[in-house]
Design a protein around this motif. Structure first.
Motif, short mmCIF file in Angstrom:
data_model
loop_
_atom_site.label_atom_id
_atom_site.label_comp_id
_atom_site.label_asym_id
_atom_site.label_seq_id
_atom_site.Cartn_x
_atom_site.Cartn_y
_atom_site.Cartn_z
N LEU A 14 0.82 -1.30 0.02
CA LEU A 14 0.18 0.07 0.03
C LEU A 14 0.90 1.26 -0.02
CD1 LEU A 14 -2.82 -0.94 2.39
CD2 LEU A 14 -3.08 -0.54 -0.04
N ALA A 15 2.14 1.25 0.49
CA ALA A 15 3.06 2.26 0.81
C ALA A 15 3.30 2.91 -0.86
CB ALA A 15 4.10 2.15 1.64
N GLU A 16 3.22 2.00 -1.78
CA GLU A 16 3.73 2.22 -2.90
C GLU A 16 2.52 3.26 -3.93
OE1 GLU A 16 4.57 -1.12 -5.24
OE2 GLU A 16 6.13 -1.75 -3.91
N VAL A 17 1.42 3.10 -3.52
CA VAL A 17 0.29 4.22 -3.93
C VAL A 17 0.57 5.40 -3.58
CG1 VAL A 17 -1.21 1.94 -4.28
CG2 VAL A 17 -1.48 3.57 -2.51
N GLU A 18 0.05 6.41 -4.30
CA GLU A 18 -0.04 7.51 -4.06
C GLU A 18 -0.53 8.25 -2.60
OE1 GLU A 18 0.08 6.69 -8.16
OE2 GLU A 18 -1.49 6.74 -6.75
N SER A 19 -1.77 7.65 -2.49
CA SER A 19 -2.61 7.93 -1.01
C SER A 19 -3.31 6.81 -0.88
CB SER A 19 -3.39 9.29 -1.61
OG SER A 19 -4.12 9.38 -0.31
N GLY A 48 -3.25 -2.12 -5.14
CA GLY A 48 -2.88 -1.43 -3.86
C GLY A 48 -3.72 -0.26 -3.27
N TYR A 49 -4.75 0.07 -4.29
CA TYR A 49 -5.59 1.36 -3.59
C TYR A 49 -6.69 1.22 -2.55
CZ TYR A 49 -3.31 4.11 -7.55
OH TYR A 49 -2.37 4.53 -8.01
N ASN A 50 -6.94 1.78 -1.92
CA ASN A 50 -8.08 1.67 -0.88
C ASN A 50 -9.35 2.16 -1.53
OD1 ASN A 50 -9.66 1.34 1.08
ND2 ASN A 50 -8.78 2.96 2.69
N THR A 51 -10.51 1.54 -1.67
CA THR A 51 -11.76 2.07 -2.36
C THR A 51 -12.85 1.75 -1.42
OG1 THR A 51 -12.27 -0.14 -3.37
CG2 THR A 51 -10.65 1.14 -4.37
N GLU A 52 -14.02 2.58 -1.71
CA GLU A 52 -15.41 2.52 -1.26
C GLU A 52 -16.29 2.41 -2.36
OE1 GLU A 52 -15.95 5.40 1.54
OE2 GLU A 52 -14.53 4.74 2.73
N LEU A 53 -17.40 1.75 -2.39
CA LEU A 53 -18.46 1.91 -3.32
C LEU A 53 -19.73 2.56 -2.45
CD1 LEU A 53 -18.99 -1.74 -4.81
CD2 LEU A 53 -17.60 -0.06 -5.50
N VAL A 54 -20.09 3.65 -3.00
CA VAL A 54 -21.20 4.61 -2.43
C VAL A 54 -22.23 4.61 -3.31
CG1 VAL A 54 -21.37 6.92 -1.69
CG2 VAL A 54 -19.10 5.96 -1.39
N GLN A 55 -23.43 4.42 -2.81
CA GLN A 55 -24.71 4.17 -3.51
C GLN A 55 -25.25 5.71 -3.75
OE1 GLN A 55 -27.04 1.92 -4.66
NE2 GLN A 55 -28.28 3.61 -5.42
N ALA A 56 -25.24 5.94 -4.97
CA ALA A 56 -25.62 7.69 -5.54
C ALA A 56 -26.78 7.52 -6.53
CB ALA A 56 -24.36 8.38 -5.96
N ASP A 57 -27.32 8.67 -6.45
CA ASP A 57 -28.43 8.91 -7.81
C ASP A 57 -27.80 8.53 -8.90
OD1 ASP A 57 -31.30 10.03 -8.49
OD2 ASP A 57 -29.92 10.66 -9.51
N TYR A 58 -28.05 8.34 -10.00
CA TYR A 58 -27.39 8.30 -11.47
C TYR A 58 -27.04 9.89 -11.72
CZ TYR A 58 -27.11 7.71 -16.62
OH TYR A 58 -26.57 7.47 -17.86
N ILE A 59 -28.12 10.53 -11.72
CA ILE A 59 -27.91 12.09 -12.27
C ILE A 59 -27.29 13.12 -11.26
CG2 ILE A 59 -28.94 14.18 -13.26
CD1 ILE A 59 -28.56 11.83 -15.22
N ALA A 60 -27.74 12.88 -10.29
CA ALA A 60 -27.53 13.87 -8.76
C ALA A 60 -25.97 13.64 -8.35
CB ALA A 60 -28.63 13.73 -7.72
N GLN A 61 -25.76 12.27 -8.61
CA GLN A 61 -24.18 12.01 -8.50
C GLN A 61 -23.15 13.35 -8.72
OE1 GLN A 61 -22.30 8.78 -10.24
NE2 GLN A 61 -23.41 8.97 -12.04
N PHE A 62 -23.59 14.08 -9.94
CA PHE A 62 -22.72 14.99 -10.21
C PHE A 62 -22.51 16.06 -9.32
CE2 PHE A 62 -23.28 13.33 -14.45
CZ PHE A 62 -22.11 13.17 -14.95
#
Length: 306
Positions: A14-19, A48-62
């Protein structure tokens, strides 16, 4: 154990990724998009990246993509999301990350057995003479068009009015409800016309056709003089074309390696249709389907990462 976790055994430290801050990928309310986001999540976590899946409205996500509260949207459909995407990109806060490999069609669709009840199909003008053949007890004598969830957009109400169609637009609450109703109607040969999209299993499993509306043009959505009704816009077919990836503009600065992976990442219509079928028809979990794809495409994934 998920594919993402299993893959960490061979991923860079993980230390190799930027953040190590989590990259937040949005999910919406249809199976294919969640499959797509889950696979991209697994690819990024293998890198090696840390991720999350976040439920969001298709258009309002912007709104969240513009502020950086959300980071990546893996499916913006040319058919329904182009206007919102272009507006967001124009602010400079959102970046178009390129085509995702999928090619979209979203349009009114009917089972072939309806052609005996409505001669002239798939030409849209046939609907002027036989709207009542698509009526239900709730909409009679008007036909019923079963649209996707309201959050999908699509301008169906505007098109019904612009083309003078005696149809009432009724929106399904979810993607699952939309296709459950198609299944029920098809088994009974009951009247139905509804929103079907590809890549998806429905147009392969069931015999039917898309309605042929006047050809789409960008001008049709903006200039009343551009199509068949000189007094209205949206009097034409929906657009078709690529499904795009978009991201918060800060992704490329904060996680440049991830940004390169996201730009490289693609799926095909054939892959997506098969995976959606495995989930919706065969009962597999989204995580299992994503894990199978990762295992079958290890060389491709490593190429994206390296």
């Amino acid at each position: 154990m998920s594919a993402a976790l299993a893959a960490l055994a061979t991923a860079p430290a993980l230390a190799e990724v930027e953040s190590q801050d989590p990259i937040r990928l949005t999910t919406h309310d249809w199976t294919g998009q969640i499959v797509n986001a889950t696979i991209l999540q697994d690819v990024l976590e293998k890198a090696g990246y840390n991720t999350e899946l976040v439920q969001a409205d298709y258009i309002a996500q912007f709104a969240g993509l513009k502020t950086g509260d959300l980071h990546v949207a893996v499916e913006m459909w040319e058919t329904t999301g182009r206007e919102a995407m272009d507006e967001a990109v124009a602010t400079g806060n959102v970046v178009n990350m390129g085509e995702g490999g999928l090619v979209a069609i979203e349009e009114w669709w009917y089972p072939s057995y309806m052609e005996d009840r409505c001669p002239g199909l798939p030409n849209w003008e046939a609907l002027k003479d036989c709207a009542s053949e698509f009526a239900t007890s709730e909409t009679a004598p008007m036909g019923r068009y079963l649209g996707g969830p309201v959050t999908w957009g699509g301008f169906d109400e505007e098109r019904v009015e612009a083309l003078g169609l005696d149809f009432e637009v009724v929106h399904a609450g979810t993607d699952a409800a939309l296709f459950a109703e198609l299944e029920s109607a098809y088994q009974r040969e009951a009247p139905i016309i509804l929103w079907v999209y590809t890549p998806h299993w429905a147009s392969v499993k069931y015999d039917g056709k898309f309605i042929e509306f006047p050809p789409y043009s960008k001008e049709c959505y903006e200039d009343p003089a551009a199509s068949v009704n000189p007094d209205a816009t949206y009097d034409c077919a929906k657009p078709s074309g690529p499904i795009w990836k978009v991201a918060w503009a800060g992704v490329e600065e904060k996680w440049p390696g991830a940004a390169e992976i996201i730009r490289n990442y693609t799926l095909t219509n054939e892959e997506m249709s098969a995976m959606v079928s495995a989930v919706d028809l065969d009962g597999k979990s989204i995580e299992a389907v994503a894990e199978e794809w990762m295992a079958a495409n290890e060389e491709k994934v490593d190429g994206w990462i390296n």
